[in-house]
Design a protein around this motif. Structure first.
Motif, PDB file in Angstrom:
ATOM      1  N   CYS A  27      -8.943  -4.051  -7.946  1.00 22.48           N
ATOM      2  CA  CYS A  27     -10.271  -3.502  -7.968  1.00 22.48           C
ATOM      3  C   CYS A  27     -11.015  -3.627  -6.578  1.00 22.48           C
ATOM      4  N   TRP A  28     -10.476  -4.197  -5.646  1.00 16.68           N
ATOM      5  CA  TRP A  28     -11.297  -4.221  -4.370  1.00 16.68           C
ATOM      6  C   TRP A  28     -10.259  -4.918  -3.476  1.00 16.68           C
ATOM      7  N   PRO A  88      -6.698  -8.888  -1.790  1.00 17.58           N
ATOM      8  CA  PRO A  88      -6.992  -8.047  -2.927  1.00 17.58           C
ATOM      9  C   PRO A  88      -7.394  -8.668  -4.019  1.00 17.58           C
ATOM     10  N   TYR A  89      -8.400  -8.189  -4.970  1.00 15.47           N
ATOM     11  CA  TYR A  89      -8.852  -8.828  -5.909  1.00 15.47           C
ATOM     12  C   TYR A  89      -8.665  -7.967  -7.235  1.00 15.47           C
ATOM     13  N   GLY A 133      -7.474 -12.527  -5.065  1.00 15.84           N
ATOM     14  CA  GLY A 133      -8.613 -13.002  -5.785  1.00 15.84           C
ATOM     15  C   GLY A 133      -8.892 -12.281  -7.271  1.00 15.84           C
ATOM     16  N   ILE A 134      -9.780 -12.956  -7.919  1.00 17.44           N
ATOM     17  CA  ILE A 134     -10.052 -12.366  -9.277  1.00 17.44           C
ATOM     18  C   ILE A 134     -11.414 -12.050  -9.347  1.00 17.44           C
ATOM     19  N   ARG A 217       5.711 -14.737   5.615  1.00 16.73           N
ATOM     20  CA  ARG A 217       5.832 -15.844   4.455  1.00 16.73           C
ATOM     21  C   ARG A 217       5.155 -14.847   3.146  1.00 16.73           C
ATOM     22  N   PRO A 218       5.423 -15.484   2.039  1.00 13.11           N
ATOM     23  CA  PRO A 218       4.866 -14.484   0.993  1.00 13.11           C
ATOM     24  C   PRO A 218       3.156 -14.355   1.080  1.00 13.11           C
ATOM     25  N   ARG A 219       2.948 -13.133   0.633  1.00  9.75           N
ATOM     26  CA  ARG A 219       1.383 -12.776   0.957  1.00  9.75           C
ATOM     27  C   ARG A 219       1.252 -11.345   0.363  1.00  9.75           C
ATOM     28  N   TRP A 220       0.083 -11.066   0.120  1.00  8.62           N
ATOM     29  CA  TRP A 220      -0.406  -9.859  -0.244  1.00  8.62           C
ATOM     30  C   TRP A 220      -0.712  -9.012   1.009  1.00  8.62           C
TER      31      TRP A 220
END
Length: 279
Positions: A27-28, A88-89, A133-134, A217-220
């Motif tokens: 969402c953001w 990212p959220y 993020g949430i 590495r693992p990441r968004w």
């Protein structure tokens, strides 16, 4: 796990109440940096962004293009003792419940849930260390406006995309029968997250958990579509950024002067999620 009962209206990331809310989708996107003014100057020069205050406080700002919200930049990296990064959220119904699910699955909630004027947020890392993020509640940019403009999309680079999809599915209600939740489809070696039939995120295997280079590495990873990748690369170099990788005319991963990594993808590339139509 007990869940809140469904009601006729729900606070959503769009800042309104609606029984047709969307949950589990990005969402953001937000950059947490040390120097807000310096970050604004860099991204204005590279991406042509303009900035306006956010209703979350003086440490937050919203980047816009042609008056439409693109992303957030906040000077919180020092106060929250977190790394400078684009994050990212994902929209959730209940931040406390989602945080509990994250912990129950051996992942980490690093910050929050924290209450803001319009909602509650938490910063977490999945089992492989990818940070996300949430967000519960209203979103200062407006979910529908942001989604319709499609100014950014996200990809999870992870050790095992299918295992990660199970984790995020359990945490964010992906592929569930809950109203407003996202679907998951498999395309070759990728997992694609769809909201209302539109791709909103991709999960790819191959990241190395113990790699010395943080970019593998693992990441968004946050992607911004731009009409001229090479011009943005030149501007980033001129204004103190550095180039992590560059496929001329197609895509480039850049690091801003404070260390935030982001990717630019040419708007002509057809493999990225396409923008859903407004309304």
């Amino acid at each position: 796990m007990n869940r809140r009962p469904e009601t006729g209206t729900t606070a959503t990331a769009s800042g309104v109440t609606s029984s047709g809310a969307v949950f589990g989708a990005p969402c953001w996107v937000n950059l947490m940096t040390r120097d807000l003014r310096a970050a604004q100057e860099f991204y204005a020069a590279v991406l042509g962004w303009r900035f306006r205050p956010a209703r979350l406080g003086d440490e937050f700002t919203v980047a816009t293009v042609d008056g439409k919200p693109v992303a957030g930049i906040s000077a919180l990296a020092t106060s929250l003792q977190v790394a400078v990064a684009w994050t990212p959220y994902f929209a959730v119904r209940d931040a406390d419940e989602t945080a509990a699910r994250i912990r129950e699955r051996s992942a980490t909630v690093a910050v929050g849930p924290v209450a803001f004027i319009m909602g509650r947020a938490a910063l977490a890392a999945d089992r492989d260390g990818a940070v996300f993020g949430i967000w519960e509640g209203q979103l200062y940019a407006g979910w529908e406006t942001w989604r319709a403009a499609a100014p950014a999309w996200v990809r999870l680079h992870t050790r095992d995309a299918f295992e990660a999809a199970i984790f995020y599915g359990e945490v964010l209600d992906w592929a569930s029968e809950s109203p407003g939740c996202c679907d998951v489809v498999y395309e070759q070696d990728e997992v694609v997250l769809r909201s209302g039939g539109h791709p909103v995120a991709r999960l790819s295997s191959g990241a190395l958990e113990a790699a010395p280079d943080p970019t593998v590495r693992p990441r968004w990873q946050v992607h911004f579509p731009v009409p001229d990748v090479d011009r943005c690369v030149a501007a980033a170099r001129t204004h103190g950024g550095s180039v992590v990788s560059h496929d001329p005319g197609i895509q480039a991963t850049l690091r801003d002067p404070d260390g935030g990594v982001f990717t630019l993808t040419a708007t002509t590339v057809t493999t990225v999620p396409t923008a859903p139509s407004a309304g």
